[in-house]
Design a protein around this motif. Structure first.
Motif, PDB file in Angstrom:
ATOM      1  N   LEU A 138      10.435  47.525 -60.871  1.00  0.00           N
ATOM      2  CA  LEU A 138      11.421  48.245 -59.857  1.00  0.00           C
ATOM      3  C   LEU A 138      10.908  48.616 -58.535  1.00  0.00           C
ATOM      4  N   ALA A 139       9.446  49.014 -58.493  1.00  0.00           N
ATOM      5  CA  ALA A 139       8.815  49.630 -57.432  1.00  0.00           C
ATOM      6  C   ALA A 139       7.949  48.488 -56.750  1.00  0.00           C
ATOM      7  N   ASN A 140       7.412  48.591 -55.585  1.00  0.00           N
ATOM      8  CA  ASN A 140       6.280  48.048 -55.021  1.00  0.00           C
ATOM      9  C   ASN A 140       5.261  49.295 -54.904  1.00  0.00           C
ATOM     10  N   PRO A 141       4.249  49.471 -55.838  1.00  0.00           N
ATOM     11  CA  PRO A 141       3.368  50.586 -55.738  1.00  0.00           C
ATOM     12  C   PRO A 141       2.366  50.654 -54.293  1.00  0.00           C
ATOM     13  N   VAL A 142       2.480  49.477 -53.833  1.00  0.00           N
ATOM     14  CA  VAL A 142       1.676  49.696 -52.361  1.00  0.00           C
ATOM     15  C   VAL A 142       2.331  50.475 -51.463  1.00  0.00           C
ATOM     16  N   LEU A 143       3.739  50.105 -51.363  1.00  0.00           N
ATOM     17  CA  LEU A 143       4.495  50.838 -50.197  1.00  0.00           C
ATOM     18  C   LEU A 143       5.289  51.951 -50.804  1.00  0.00           C
ATOM     19  N   GLU A 144       5.590  51.818 -52.117  1.00  0.00           N
ATOM     20  CA  GLU A 144       6.682  52.822 -52.692  1.00  0.00           C
ATOM     21  C   GLU A 144       6.013  53.906 -53.707  1.00  0.00           C
ATOM     22  N   GLU A 145       6.831  55.020 -53.867  1.00  0.00           N
ATOM     23  CA  GLU A 145       6.530  55.691 -55.152  1.00  0.00           C
ATOM     24  C   GLU A 145       7.666  55.845 -55.680  1.00  0.00           C
ATOM     25  N   TYR A 146       7.828  56.271 -57.221  1.00  0.00           N
ATOM     26  CA  TYR A 146       8.671  56.241 -58.066  1.00  0.00           C
ATOM     27  C   TYR A 146       8.730  57.393 -59.058  1.00  0.00           C
TER      28      TYR A 146
END
Lengths: 84, 84
Positions: A67-75
């Motif tokens: 669901l997320a792109n951990p490089v650019l996003e946090e969740y």
């Protein structure tokens, strides 16, 4: 069991979509708004019988891998009735 | 003052994006997930000095007129420190 996963750009990452909305909103005459950032969220219905621990592990993996792109996003994961 | 606006498709409206994610997740081997629906949310930073009442009125109007499509979507406003 119901859960939600929220995903947003990290603070250090520019959010052009939010900026565009903010600009549009200003043009429309809205006052009093300093910043708008856009994120997404997922409402997830899980099979009954999963323990909250297994559900959380599943959703953390799902968020991180899909669901997320951990490089650019946090969740973050929230499970209904399991305040943590 | 910080606030969030959540926007999601009404329950009666098909969510093909959520279905596509659900299908992909199943193909990847995730088990225990019944349904995924995708929504969006906005983190909004307001000018200091707005009362919670004025902030709420502003955000309800913004959500209704700009952020959501009230025909297909529903939304809700949350203001930090103003539980209602």
């Amino acid at each position: 069991m119901r859960a939600t996963v929220h995903v947003r750009l990290k603070r250090s990452v520019l959010d052009p979509q939010g900026q565009a909305i903010h600009q549009a909103v200003r043009t429309l005459g809205y006052e009093g708004i300093r910043e708008i950032r856009q994120g997404k969220y997922f409402e997830i219905e899980l099979e009954e019988g999963l323990s909250p621990e297994r559900a959380r592990a599943l959703l953390e993996r799902l968020a991180h891998e899909v669901l997320a792109n951990p490089v650019l996003e946090e969740y973050w994961v929230e499970i209904e009735g399991d305040a943590r």
